[in-house]
Enzyme design. Sequence first.
Site, PDB file in Angstrom:
ATOM      1  N   ILE A   1       0.849  -1.206   0.000  1.00 52.47           N
ATOM      2  CA  ILE A   1       0.000   0.000   0.000  1.00 52.47           C
ATOM      3  C   ILE A   1       0.883   1.254   0.000  1.00 52.47           C
ATOM      4  O   ILE A   1       0.595   2.226  -0.702  1.00 52.47           O
ATOM      5  CB  ILE A   1      -0.993  -0.024   1.188  1.00 52.47           C
ATOM      6  CG1 ILE A   1      -1.894  -1.267   1.081  1.00 52.47           C
ATOM      7  CG2 ILE A   1      -1.841   1.254   1.224  1.00 52.47           C
ATOM      8  CD1 ILE A   1      -2.766  -1.540   2.302  1.00 52.47           C
TER       9      ILE A   1
ATOM     10  N   ARG B   1      -3.627   1.239  11.258  1.00 51.32           N
ATOM     11  CA  ARG B   1      -4.313   0.775  12.454  1.00 51.32           C
ATOM     12  C   ARG B   1      -4.232   1.856  13.521  1.00 51.32           C
ATOM     13  O   ARG B   1      -3.202   2.524  13.648  1.00 51.32           O
ATOM     14  CB  ARG B   1      -3.658  -0.500  13.020  1.00 51.32           C
ATOM     15  CG  ARG B   1      -3.980  -1.792  12.278  1.00 51.32           C
ATOM     16  CD  ARG B   1      -5.447  -2.210  12.461  1.00 51.32           C
ATOM     17  NE  ARG B   1      -5.751  -3.462  11.811  1.00 51.32           N
ATOM     18  CZ  ARG B   1      -6.160  -3.603  10.541  1.00 51.32           C
ATOM     19  NH1 ARG B   1      -6.306  -2.542   9.773  1.00 51.32           N
ATOM     20  NH2 ARG B   1      -6.431  -4.803  10.051  1.00 51.32           N
TER      21      ARG B   1
ATOM     22  N   GLU C   1     -12.496   0.930  18.105  1.00 53.64           N
ATOM     23  CA  GLU C   1     -13.432   1.095  16.970  1.00 53.64           C
ATOM     24  C   GLU C   1     -14.726   0.391  17.271  1.00 53.64           C
ATOM     25  O   GLU C   1     -14.688  -0.763  17.700  1.00 53.64           O
ATOM     26  CB  GLU C   1     -12.790   0.531  15.695  1.00 53.64           C
ATOM     27  CG  GLU C   1     -11.598   1.374  15.257  1.00 53.64           C
ATOM     28  CD  GLU C   1     -10.975   0.938  13.935  1.00 53.64           C
ATOM     29  OE1 GLU C   1     -11.492   0.001  13.302  1.00 53.64           O
ATOM     30  OE2 GLU C   1      -9.967   1.544  13.553  1.00 53.64           O
TER      31      GLU C   1
ATOM     32  N   HIS D   1     -13.070   3.567   9.223  1.00 48.99           N
ATOM     33  CA  HIS D   1     -12.281   2.410   8.755  1.00 48.99           C
ATOM     34  C   HIS D   1     -12.805   1.882   7.403  1.00 48.99           C
ATOM     35  O   HIS D   1     -13.272   0.751   7.310  1.00 48.99           O
ATOM     36  CB  HIS D   1     -12.286   1.299   9.823  1.00 48.99           C
ATOM     37  CG  HIS D   1     -11.115   0.368   9.689  1.00 48.99           C
ATOM     38  ND1 HIS D   1     -10.495  -0.233  10.764  1.00 48.99           N
ATOM     39  CD2 HIS D   1     -10.443  -0.082   8.596  1.00 48.99           C
ATOM     40  CE1 HIS D   1      -9.510  -0.998  10.342  1.00 48.99           C
ATOM     41  NE2 HIS D   1      -9.456  -0.932   9.020  1.00 48.99           N
TER      42      HIS D   1
HETATM   43  C1  DGY Z   1      -7.337  -4.659   6.454  1.00 47.26           C
HETATM   44  O1  DGY Z   1      -7.595  -5.420   5.514  1.00 47.26           O
HETATM   45  O2  DGY Z   1      -6.490  -4.915   7.305  1.00 47.26           O
HETATM   46  C2  DGY Z   1      -8.083  -3.347   6.488  1.00 47.26           C
HETATM   47  O3  DGY Z   1      -7.892  -2.636   7.630  1.00 47.26           O
HETATM   48  C3  DGY Z   1      -9.541  -3.531   6.165  1.00 47.26           C
HETATM   49  O4  DGY Z   1      -9.566  -3.731   4.804  1.00 47.26           O
END
Ligand code: DGY
Length: 320
Positions: A158, A238, A267, A286
């Site tokens: 990512i 997170r 959360e 989230h």
């Molecule tokens: C994950 O996949 O860990 C995300 O936080 C939710 O898609």
Amino acid sequence: MKPRIYVTRKLPNQIVERLSESCEVRMWEEDDKPVPREVLEEEIKEVDGLYCLLTEQIDASLLEGADKLKVIANMAVGYNNIDIDAAKRLGITVTNTPGVLTETTADLTFSLLMATARRIPEASEYLRDGDWKTWSPMQLTGQDIHGATLGIIGLGRIGEAVAKRAKGFDMKILYHNRSRNREAEERLELHYTELNTLLRECDFVCVLTPFTSETNNMIGKEQLDLMKESAVIINTARGGIINEKALYGALKEKSIWAAGLDVFEEEPISLDHPLLTLPNLVTLPHIGSASIATRMKMADLAATNLLDVLLGEEPPNRVV
Ligand code: DGY
């Protein structure tokens, strides 16, 4: 006899049908409420497989009561909700869903960065509240994104996908990661730095590292104090990686300019949380991976992982 599985949240019909072809499926049928712990404790005793979400805490005491359990398929890339050491000790396979959500989560990360920098939620509210009386020179002004310096903490899939987007905005990109990735540095024109240098030099900081004992509270008061007064910090990884109390202090005192959070220590975040009183914080519930196509891919990949283990095959995404 078909293996038995428990699914901790209502899934799309086509995924349930796919699972039902090979398994006896029991499922928590509610969509907007997580399975209560006591229900999960009972259900897990009898099943060979568990299909779960990041909302379930799969800890050692739960796993010790699951004599038949062979596999936990988490419908998420992050798996900090599962006690991996306990699963390993008990010989339970754990799988996750990497890859399929990379681009969608990077899209959201960049959207949140832009929304925070340009005060988009605040500006929209300003209009709807009837506060827009005229155009004026410094009204609702934000920070430029193009040409700014971006710091990426955690250069996984990512992180790289966010860097690709940032390149389109002519950003200079610094990154900090446990290990250097010289190939990515060359391909994406990234500069590796120590964490403190990144925090000192960047206009935007994106937190994209997994939550572990090392990254828990990685960004506290000391680190936030290093950042520029004009800086924006974004967390789509997170909650708990940025210390929320310290972040509240920094935003309130305006020692940094703004923050955008998609994730929280607790959360859902409580509505009386002090962070929610701040105008320079943009919040989301989230939704990093929440596109229709990506959530379907995640649900399907978690099913593949679960079925592969139960049918004696190697799953595509084994964690342990
Ligand atoms: C994950 O996949 O860990 C995300 O936080 C939710 O898609």
